[in-house]
Motif scaffolding. Structure first.
Motif, PDB file in Angstrom:
ATOM      1  N   VAL B 218      43.978  95.343  51.248  1.00  0.00           N
ATOM      2  CA  VAL B 218      42.897  94.483  51.729  1.00  0.00           C
ATOM      3  C   VAL B 218      43.115  93.002  51.421  1.00  0.00           C
ATOM      4  N   ALA B 219      43.818  92.728  50.321  1.00  0.00           N
ATOM      5  CA  ALA B 219      43.892  91.337  49.874  1.00  0.00           C
ATOM      6  C   ALA B 219      44.684  90.476  50.852  1.00  0.00           C
ATOM      7  N   THR B 220      44.250  89.237  51.021  1.00  0.00           N
ATOM      8  CA  THR B 220      45.120  88.272  51.684  1.00  0.00           C
ATOM      9  C   THR B 220      46.078  87.690  50.659  1.00  0.00           C
ATOM     10  N   ARG B 221      45.546  87.525  49.411  1.00  0.00           N
ATOM     11  CA  ARG B 221      46.425  87.075  48.324  1.00  0.00           C
ATOM     12  C   ARG B 221      46.033  87.794  47.045  1.00  0.00           C
ATOM     13  N   ILE B 222      47.009  87.942  46.184  1.00  0.00           N
ATOM     14  CA  ILE B 222      46.747  88.564  44.880  1.00  0.00           C
ATOM     15  C   ILE B 222      47.090  87.560  43.791  1.00  0.00           C
ATOM     16  N   VAL B 223      46.184  87.464  42.801  1.00  0.00           N
ATOM     17  CA  VAL B 223      46.388  86.571  41.664  1.00  0.00           C
ATOM     18  C   VAL B 223      46.696  87.433  40.454  1.00  0.00           C
ATOM     19  N   ASP B 226      47.422  86.391  33.054  1.00  0.00           N
ATOM     20  CA  ASP B 226      47.736  86.902  31.723  1.00  0.00           C
ATOM     21  C   ASP B 226      47.374  85.827  30.710  1.00  0.00           C
ATOM     22  N   ALA B 227      46.768  86.229  29.629  1.00  0.00           N
ATOM     23  CA  ALA B 227      46.406  85.316  28.534  1.00  0.00           C
ATOM     24  C   ALA B 227      45.705  84.059  29.025  1.00  0.00           C
ATOM     25  N   GLY B 228      44.756  84.231  29.931  1.00  0.00           N
ATOM     26  CA  GLY B 228      43.918  83.109  30.332  1.00  0.00           C
ATOM     27  C   GLY B 228      44.552  82.152  31.332  1.00  0.00           C
ATOM     28  N   ARG B 229      45.732  82.502  31.840  1.00  0.00           N
ATOM     29  CA  ARG B 229      46.351  81.649  32.842  1.00  0.00           C
ATOM     30  C   ARG B 229      46.698  82.436  34.087  1.00  0.00           C
ATOM     31  N   ILE B 230      46.776  81.717  35.210  1.00  0.00           N
ATOM     32  CA  ILE B 230      47.286  82.350  36.417  1.00  0.00           C
ATOM     33  C   ILE B 230      48.805  82.313  36.322  1.00  0.00           C
ATOM     34  N   VAL B 231      49.406  83.497  36.283  1.00  0.00           N
ATOM     35  CA  VAL B 231      50.854  83.550  36.126  1.00  0.00           C
ATOM     36  C   VAL B 231      51.528  83.416  37.485  1.00  0.00           C
ATOM     37  N   THR B 232      50.993  84.139  38.459  1.00  0.00           N
ATOM     38  CA  THR B 232      51.582  84.032  39.784  1.00  0.00           C
ATOM     39  C   THR B 232      50.547  84.400  40.842  1.00  0.00           C
ATOM     40  N   ILE B 233      50.699  83.760  42.022  1.00  0.00           N
ATOM     41  CA  ILE B 233      49.827  84.058  43.157  1.00  0.00           C
ATOM     42  C   ILE B 233      50.720  84.361  44.346  1.00  0.00           C
ATOM     43  N   GLY B 234      50.332  85.348  45.145  1.00  0.00           N
ATOM     44  CA  GLY B 234      51.135  85.592  46.339  1.00  0.00           C
ATOM     45  C   GLY B 234      50.475  86.582  47.263  1.00  0.00           C
ATOM     46  N   THR B 235      51.067  86.769  48.442  1.00  0.00           N
ATOM     47  CA  THR B 235      50.583  87.809  49.351  1.00  0.00           C
ATOM     48  C   THR B 235      50.898  89.151  48.712  1.00  0.00           C
TER      49      THR B 235
END
Ligand SMILES: Nc1ncnc2c1ncn2[C@@H]1O[C@H](COP(=O)(O)OP(=O)(O)OP(=O)(O)O)[C@@H](O)[C@H]1O
Ligand SMILES: [Mg+2]
Lengths: 243, 256, 225
Positions: B218-223, B226-235
């Motif tokens: 369903v997602a257009t993007r996945i975030v 880890d440990a309070g930070r966004i490590v990676t974002i992508g389709t």
């Protein structure tokens, strides 16, 4: 004439300090003695309430209802003035006060103890029985030590109440803090000053005792956690040996 | 690409000395479904709570429909903060939120739960509110439970009430915080289907979830956090094939 | 011990006065309770405030009011305060104020406990649909807290009712005052104080019973909604 009188004058307090301290001592003594006998009585009544005999349960139930319902003021008057006339036993002031405090608090404490005992997990009793312990041993070594930890805070609160309640003993002339404060307040005509100081002394006692109780509570909590960790370590060793 | 609806700029949050979120930057376009994944305690719930200021962030700002929301952090800004706090209900009314533990109001029937926001926030009269609430509850399949109290409802039904309660206010974005984790396994699909339907109707959604199949579909993007930070974002495809070591480790641990 | 002659007739004869005294006790305790509810609510709001200094002040006020014996408060208000600052308080007013201070400290904790017992998620959900802080509290948190608060408030009231007996020492003509007065003349303290004791036990036991029924009803109300 009035202008020569300072608005606040705490000098009389200083003059009466040894009397006040003595009164404070008697107040604390009455509260401690009262709560001591209340604990003994409360334990007996709690056991009766958990007994398998209906008569004992009924008596204990009525006992708690009686002493939780009656105001301390009435109880004190009844013991000190009432009993002399009716039964002819003349109990001196301080013992009368202590008896009243003990009876009243035992009503509350018996309920506290009962629910503390009931709060111990049923599995604990079963585990004890499964080890082959006798009923009294199960109570003595397994249930009561755990219940004891549960009832420490409410018993402490009851003690605090007893300290505050002890002020009522002044009405039968027990020379405790409040009685002394009344006498001195009338003598120097400084009620505000004397009652303020009396209030502060009770405040100090109550706060110190409350602090002590919460420290005790924390220590008991730590103790029980350590025990649980220790026992789970022991389990591991056993299973490792077994495996 | 649709216009941006919601943007987090450099958002940071701490509880006392404990830094829970730092340097969160995220831009969400209208109609997007953003799934947030990551280990327990990584700050996913807190991230959602920062978006509607239920846990106001200390750092950064949230830009919603072009308007910036932020809190001032000096005592001198006391009055400014009072003003901004008074405005927060407006922001929250545009953002729907659904919780892990439902948080339906136990002292109100299903329909009263849904009507509360309509009458007290949107200012509708009772009849109007009732009508909208009824439609909303029907949509989530609770047409026959309108007057039930939450205690008589299953977990799945409670969660539907919570979804209807949020949707009734016609929000512009929906936040979902692990809304299926407290449900019995057989009830999970129903709720996920409800969310799929919403997504295909074009609702903008931010979804914290451990349901990886749902996220990938369903997602257009996945975030990945880890440990309070966004490590990676992508389709979904990019995340599936990510080379980022922590994300890899996390995915292999839950996909098995 | 030469066979004490119990004289219960005295009790029956002074029944009208005793009843009058009981009504005064009830009045003092009810006014005291009303003060306690207001005072307690204010303290609880301060205690739950987001401002640290308000919380600290409230804690100090609650601790003070709770730690000083009612008996001392009574004398402090009636003889101390009113003389020092020339406020003309009647014994009844002083009694009600002393009860209000003591009861307020307990009520503050009852309010706080009730409010804290409501799951935090309830407040969050209410805020999330856009309710203001005040509405979230009034419409969602408080209606749930009140179920917990009411039975405990009744317990506080029972405490105040028993505490109210001491107002006779400053001359309020309550039941004990009557009992003391009568037994001074007829030498029947045992009978009189027994009667007063029984009356109080009956009263407190039945209030506790009512509280229990109320609690059951509130809980049943909960399952109905
Ligand atoms: N109200 C709070 N007070 C103090 N610390 C908090 C609070 N809420 C969250 N935290 C801390 O913030 C960190 C992140 O919590 P958060 O709930 O956002 O994690 P999460 O990623 O949602 O975890 P989970 O998957 O278990 O739900 C945790 O370490 C948590 O202990
Ligand atoms: Mg979470």
């Amino acid at each position: 004439m009035a202008s020569e009188q300072p608005f606040f004058d705490f000098a009389p307090i200083w003059q009466a300090k040894s009397l006040l301290i003595e009164g404070f001592g008697i107040a604390m003594f009455s509260a401690i003695a009262g709560i001591f006998f209340a604990i003994l009585l409360g334990l007996v009544v709690a056991m009766m309430r958990l007994s398998r005999y209906r008569v004992l349960r009924a008596i204990a139930f009525i006992y708690t209802q009686l002493f939780r319902g009656v105001p301390l003021y009435v109880l004190v008057l009844w013991i000190y003035f009432g009993l002399v006339f009716a039964v002819g036993i003349d109990i001196p002031r301080i013992p009368s006060g202590i008896i009243a405090l003990a009876l009243l608090n035992s009503g509350y404490l018996s309920e506290t103890f009962r629910s503390g005992i009931l709060a111990v997990d049923k599995g604990q009793r079963e585990a004890g029985e499964a080890l082959g312990l006798r009923p009294w041993q199960v109570n003595r070594f397994i249930v009561l030590p755990q219940a004891g930890r549960i009832v420490v805070p409410p018993t402490g609160n009851q003690f605090v109440d007893a300290i505050k309640d002890s002020a009522i003993l002044s009405i039968i002339g027990v020379p405790e803090l409040m009685k002394i404060a009344q006498e001195q307040a009338n003598m120097y005509y400084r009620p505000f000053e004397f009652y303020t100081v009396a209030g502060l002394l009770y405040l100090v006692a109550v706060i110190l005792v409350s602090k002590g109780i919460s420290r005790l509570e924390r220590r008991l909590a730590r103790f029980s956690r350590e025990k649980i960790e220790a026992s789970s370590d022991a389990d591991k060793t056993v299973s490792e040996v077994g495996g | 690409m649709n216009p941006t609806l919601l943007q987090l700029k450099n958002v940071g949050k701490r509880f006392g000395d404990h830094v829970v979120l730092s340097e969160i930057n995220l831009e969400i376009a209208k109609g997007e479904v953003v799934c947030v994944i990551g280990p327990s305690g990584s700050g996913k719930s807190t991230l959602l709570r920062c978006i509607n200021f239920i846990a106001p962030p200390e750092e950064g700002e949230v830009i919603f429909e072009g308007r910036s929301w932020k809190r001032f952090h000096s005592a001198l800004n006391f009055i400014a903060n009072r003003k901004y706090e008074a405005q927060l209900p407006k922001l929250r009314a545009e953002i729907g939120m659904v919780f892990q533990h439902f948080n339906v109001f136990p002292h109100m029937s299903a329909i009263e739960n849904v009507m509360l926001g309509l009458t007290k926030v949107r200012g509708k009269n009772r009849n109007e509110a009732r009508e909208i609430a009824e439609r909303s509850l029907r949509q989530v399949g609770l047409g026959d439970k309108l007057d039930q109290y939450p205690e008589k409802l299953s977990g799945g039904q409670k969660q539907r009430v919570a979804i209807a309660r949020a949707l009734a206010l016609n929000p512009k974005v929906m936040l979902f915080d692990e809304v299926t984790s407290a449900l019995d396994p057989e009830l999970v699909t129903g709720i996920l289907d409800e969310m799929r339907r919403l997504a295909s109707d074009g609702m903008t959604m931010v979804v914290v979830t451990h349901e990886m199949n749902f996220a990938f579909q369903v997602a257009t993007r996945i975030v990945f956090m880890d440990a309070g930070r966004i490590v990676t974002i992508g389709t979904p495809d990019e995340i599936r094939n990510t080379t980022e070591p922590r994300a890899r480790a996390f995915l292999s641990s839950i996909l098995g | 011990m030469d066979g004490y002659q119990y004289n219960w007739d005295v009790v029956w004869q002074s029944l009208p006065e005793l009843r009058q005294g009981l009504i005064i006790t009830l009045q003092v305790s009810i006014v005291g309770m009303a003060l306690a509810v207001v005072f307690g609510l204010l303290c609880a709001i301060g205690r739950l405030s987001q401002y640290g200094y308000l919380r600290k002040i409230s804690i100090v006020i609650i601790d003070f009011s709770r730690s000083i014996p009612l008996f001392v408060l009574l004398f402090w208000v009636y003889y101390g305060l009113s003389l020092k600052f020339s406020i003309n308080l009647t014994a009844f007013q002083a009694g009600a104020i002393a009860l209000g201070i003591t009861g307020g400290a307990y009520m503050a904790e009852v309010f706080r406990g009730g409010i804290n017992a409501v799951d935090f998620g309830q407040r969050e959900a209410a805020l999330a649909i856009g309710l203001t802080q005040a509405k979230a509290f009034n419409l969602v948190v408080f209606p749930q807290a009140i179920r917990i608060i009411i039975p405990q408030a009744v317990n506080v009231y029972v405490g105040l009712l028993k505490g109210a007996t001491i107002v006779s020492v400053i001359g309020v003509a309550d039941m004990i005052y009557v009992a003391q007065y009568v037994s001074l003349n007829s030498f029947t303290p045992f009978e009189m104080y027994s009667a007063v004791g029984v009356a109080f036990i009956a009263l407190t036991v039945s209030i506790a019973g009512l509280a229990y029924l109320l609690e059951m009803r509130l809980n049943r109300g909960r399952s109905r909604g």
